[in-house]
Enzyme design. Structure first.
Site, PDB file in Angstrom:
ATOM      1  N   TYR A  61       0.883  -1.174   0.000  1.00 58.09           N
ATOM      2  CA  TYR A  61       0.000   0.000   0.000  1.00 58.09           C
ATOM      3  C   TYR A  61       0.912   1.212   0.000  1.00 58.09           C
ATOM      4  CZ  TYR A  61      -3.733   3.201   1.450  1.00 58.09           C
ATOM      5  OH  TYR A  61      -4.649   4.220   1.521  1.00 58.09           O
ATOM      6  N   ASP A 113     -10.034   3.100   0.853  1.00 60.80           N
ATOM      7  CA  ASP A 113      -8.685   3.075   1.431  1.00 60.80           C
ATOM      8  C   ASP A 113      -8.606   2.089   2.594  1.00 60.80           C
ATOM      9  OD1 ASP A 113      -8.015   4.966  -0.444  1.00 60.80           O
ATOM     10  OD2 ASP A 113      -7.752   6.606   0.982  1.00 60.80           O
ATOM     11  N   ASP A 142       0.569  15.574   6.899  1.00 61.21           N
ATOM     12  CA  ASP A 142      -0.731  15.224   6.322  1.00 61.21           C
ATOM     13  C   ASP A 142      -1.411  14.240   7.265  1.00 61.21           C
ATOM     14  OD1 ASP A 142      -2.812  14.121   4.822  1.00 61.21           O
ATOM     15  OD2 ASP A 142      -1.532  13.402   3.210  1.00 61.21           O
TER      16      ASP A 142
END
Length: 168
Positions: free
Chosen positions: A13, A77, A97
């Site tokens: 991922y 996600d 983030d």
């Protein structure tokens, strides 16, 4: 005897920020290294799987940013995290983030390895890593260096839990 030969069966991922051109330019560089890695079978890059193809610069269904898009994006996600073996996080030390922090947290909660490649513009001695991130990451790479992604053994990820930054 345990098989130590590389097998291209690990699903990665690829977590990354996508807010500016510099962050977006990191993706093909990381993908090139991961695609050359003999232990990587699949790389899931979330921006390749956008709900109704909605993006900042293209929104054919007119859903980008809506509650519908938010819920679908979060669930897509979350599902991809659940089906991935390892997280490779391209972590921008200059523009934190919360989304990538959430993805890292999901991997921690699922007891899955996290390989973090930090990006910095300043000397690494000028940074401090938050202890929650520092202790949650399985393997820290040196800042701004994509090359270890090509040879990292994702079949048997070995920990390198010491960040190249001070920890607070």
């Amino acid at each position: 005897m345990k098989n130590t030969n590389p097998v291209a069966n690990t699903k990665i991922y690829l977590a990354t920020s996508f807010f500016n051109e510099e962050q977006r330019a990191r993706i093909p560089q990381a993908l090139a290294q991961l695609e050359a890695n003999p232990t990587v079978g699949v790389v899931h890059q979330p921006f390749d799987f956008q709900y109704k193809d909605a993006r900042v610069d293209s929104d054919p269904a007119g859903v980008f940013g809506s509650l519908e898009w938010q819920i679908a994006t979060y669930n897509n996600d979350l599902n991809a995290v659940g089906t991935s073996d390892v997280c490779v996080a391209l972590y921008d030390m200059d523009q934190i983030d919360e989304g990538i922090c959430m993805e890292i947290g999901m991997f921690v909660a699922l007891h899955k390895p996290i390989v973090l490649l930090p990006f910095t513009k300043k000397d690494k001695s000028a940074y401090e890593a938050n202890l929650m991130l520092a202790r949650g990451v399985t393997t820290w790479l040196e800042p701004n260096d994509f090359s270890p992604l090509k040879d990292f053994n994702f079949n048997h990820p070995m920990a390198q839990p010491f960040p190249p930054f001070k920890v607070f």
